[in-house]
Motif scaffolding. Structure first.
Motif, mmCIF file in Angstrom:
data_model
loop_
_atom_site.group_PDB
_atom_site.id
_atom_site.type_symbol
_atom_site.label_atom_id
_atom_site.label_comp_id
_atom_site.label_asym_id
_atom_site.label_seq_id
_atom_site.Cartn_x
_atom_site.Cartn_y
_atom_site.Cartn_z
ATOM 1 N N SER A 1 0.846 -1.188 0.000
ATOM 2 C CA SER A 1 0.000 0.000 0.000
ATOM 3 C C SER A 1 0.883 1.239 0.000
ATOM 4 O O SER A 1 2.107 1.149 0.184
ATOM 5 N N ALA A 2 0.263 2.399 -0.179
ATOM 6 C CA ALA A 2 1.034 3.645 -0.132
ATOM 7 C C ALA A 2 1.676 3.819 1.240
ATOM 8 O O ALA A 2 2.842 4.239 1.355
ATOM 9 N N ARG A 3 0.908 3.476 2.301
ATOM 10 C CA ARG A 3 1.470 3.568 3.648
ATOM 11 C C ARG A 3 2.655 2.624 3.793
ATOM 12 O O ARG A 3 3.692 2.972 4.368
ATOM 13 N N GLY A 4 2.495 1.392 3.266
ATOM 14 C CA GLY A 4 3.576 0.419 3.360
ATOM 15 C C GLY A 4 4.838 0.889 2.653
ATOM 16 O O GLY A 4 5.957 0.699 3.142
ATOM 17 N N LEU A 5 4.673 1.537 1.493
ATOM 18 C CA LEU A 5 5.823 2.049 0.753
ATOM 19 C C LEU A 5 6.528 3.158 1.534
ATOM 20 O O LEU A 5 7.761 3.174 1.652
#
Length: 500
Positions: free
Chosen positions: A463-467
């Motif tokens: 996800s964007a958060r994970g990235l």
């Protein structure tokens, strides 16, 4: 006659003024406390009456009315005893009315007239300092009040001692500020045999303030490794120490009023309720996640916590604060923590062992790990799988790296990242707290590294958060290498910790 003095109520860790007004007038004898007050405040009448009687004073046969203003503010706690008693004594002309404008008072009275310690003296002292007033508090709270940096502190043992001091008959010795002297016992990293990958993950966690999850079979060393974390973290800065100490003061767990210098390490049992973990309850007290502010919240046996309790952690882990709403008030507590958790791979714990595993493998693995929701797992920066250590490792008498050696590297990395962030004008102290708007500046990538990073993120379906969290970890790994740029090897290692 109308007399008054200022005390405080608490909204989160913020002390807000409460005006205690006492009117003594002719009429049927009565001692009434009006305004919005809980049972503890209402019981102040009997404690004050008994305390005054014990020192040889008695209330006049008149009507005494106490008003706590503003009336619509929620007021609770026994710390209103002392300001009410002082306002009554001013009304009886036992002490001068000038006291009302010079002091902020709080404290509990015993039936014998002793002053008993109360919660929240530190934020009250900060309020008094902002108003250029002195503080009156119980003797045991004196060292705590001195950290407020106000005009002075009166910390008597008894009510009669306070009266004599305010009348100019005696002089009380000023309390001295105290700092926590003894660091809680910590485990040294040299005692952890093997598990080099997990030790590396713990070092990155400490250097950048990241979240960590350890998964492994029973006895692999997950809890032991977590217990080593406080020993490799830097001490609190003066600003952080005051923030943490104020929370502990409100919660009533500040040991003898001594300011904290070590980062808190909170490890609640998995039977903990939601209010005890995130805050709330009858009096909206700070929970474990707030008591761990600027430190570590460690949850062992993570899937054994109630699912709703774990889900309540999602917002605080993202925002760094907890908001507790009530019908007549809203409280906000800081909750900027390093979240560290440990869990077995399945209920029996041996899902990866073909000899010890139960007959439900692999279904039991899926069922057990599914207790941790995707959104919560997405907020964890580093995940490591810890296999059981071969017992032959313990025959090796060679000593592993000690906590002192690892802490030296962590302190160098923290100093490096703080200088870099300060140069860039970014107002955070660790990489984990970088906001999205600062990511492009703090985690700048070269063209080829950026292509590698985004290609890998797409392959792993991050996800964007994970990235963004992976980039923060890579930046910390680069800081450990004292590298100005994030290199491909730093990105690769960060991705390796993202997925198990």
């Amino acid at each position: 006659m109308l007399s008054r003095i200022t005390t405080v109520a608490f909204q989160g860790i913020q002390a807000v003024p409460v005006d205690v007004q006492v009117q003594i007038a002719n009429g049927l004898p009565a001692f009434n406390i009006v305004g919005l007050a809980d049972k503890t405040v209402a019981e102040s009448r009997e404690r004050i009456r008994s305390a005054l009687t014990s020192i040889g004073l008695s209330l006049p046969p008149k009507r005494i009315t106490v008003n706590l203003s503003p009336a619509d503010m929620q007021k609770e706690g026994s710390h209103f005893d002392l300001p009410i008693a002082i306002a009554v004594l001013i009304g009886l002309e036992v002490i001068s009315a000038e006291v009302s404008s010079a002091y902020v008072a709080l404290g509990e009275l015993s039936l014998a007239g002793d002053l008993l310690p109360v919660n929240g003296v530190l934020p009250a002292a900060f309020y008094a300092a902002s108003e250029a007033k002195k503080v009156i508090c119980p003797h045991k709270n004196g060292p705590e009040a001195t950290w407020g940096g106000g005009q002075g502190v009166l910390a008597p043992l008894t009510l009669i001692q306070l009266i004599q001091c305010l009348q100019g008959k005696i002089v009380l010795e000023s309390p001295k500020p105290e700092v926590q002297q003894h660091r809680p016992e910590t485990v040294d990293l040299s005692l952890v045999k093997g598990q080099e990958t997990s030790k590396r993950a713990l070092e990155i966690t400490a250097a950048g303030g990241h979240n960590l999850l350890m998964i492994g079979s029973p006895g692999a060393g997950k809890s032991l490794l977590a217990a080593c974390l406080p020993g490799i973290l830097p001490e609190l800065t003066p600003k952080e120490a005051l923030e943490v100490s104020m929370i502990h003061s409100i919660a009533g767990v500040l040991n003898e009023g001594a300011l904290l210098k070590d980062r808190p390490f909170r490890a609640p049992h998995h039977s903990a309720s939601m209010p005890s973990l995130v805050g709330g309850g009858l009096k909206a007290k700070p929970g474990e996640i707030s008591l761990a502010h600027n430190g570590v919240l460690f949850l062992d046996e993570l899937p054994e916590f109630q699912r709703m309790t774990l889900e309540a952690l999602r917002q605080p882990l993202e925002t760094g604060s907890v908001s507790i709403s009530r019908a007549n008030a809203r409280y906000t507590y800081p909750a900027d923590v390093q979240f560290v958790a440990a869990m077995n791979p399945c209920r029996c714990g041996y899902g990866d062992d073909p000899v010890k595993a139960c007959s439900k493998v692999p279904k039991c693995l899926e069922e057990y790990q599914s207790k941790i929701s995707g959104p919560l797992m997405d907020r964890i920066d580093l995940k490591v799988y810890m296999k059981a250590v071969d017992l032959d490792v313990f025959r090796d008498k060679a000593s592993a790296e000690s906590s002192a050696v690892v802490k030296t590297r962590i302190m160098n990395a923290r100093n490096y990242q703080q200088q870099r962030l300060s140069t860039l004008g970014i107002p955070v102290s660790v990489n984990a707290n970088l906001s999205q708007k600062h990511m492009e500046t703090a985690c700048a990538l070269s063209t080829d590294v950026e292509s590698f990073c985004f290609d890998t993120a797409q392959k792993l379906s991050l996800s964007a958060r994970g990235l963004f969290r992976t980039l923060k970890v890579a930046r910390t790994i680069a800081d450990l290498d004292e590298s100005a740029e994030i290199q491909k090897k730093h990105i690769s290692e960060a991705f390796a910790y993202r997925l198990i």
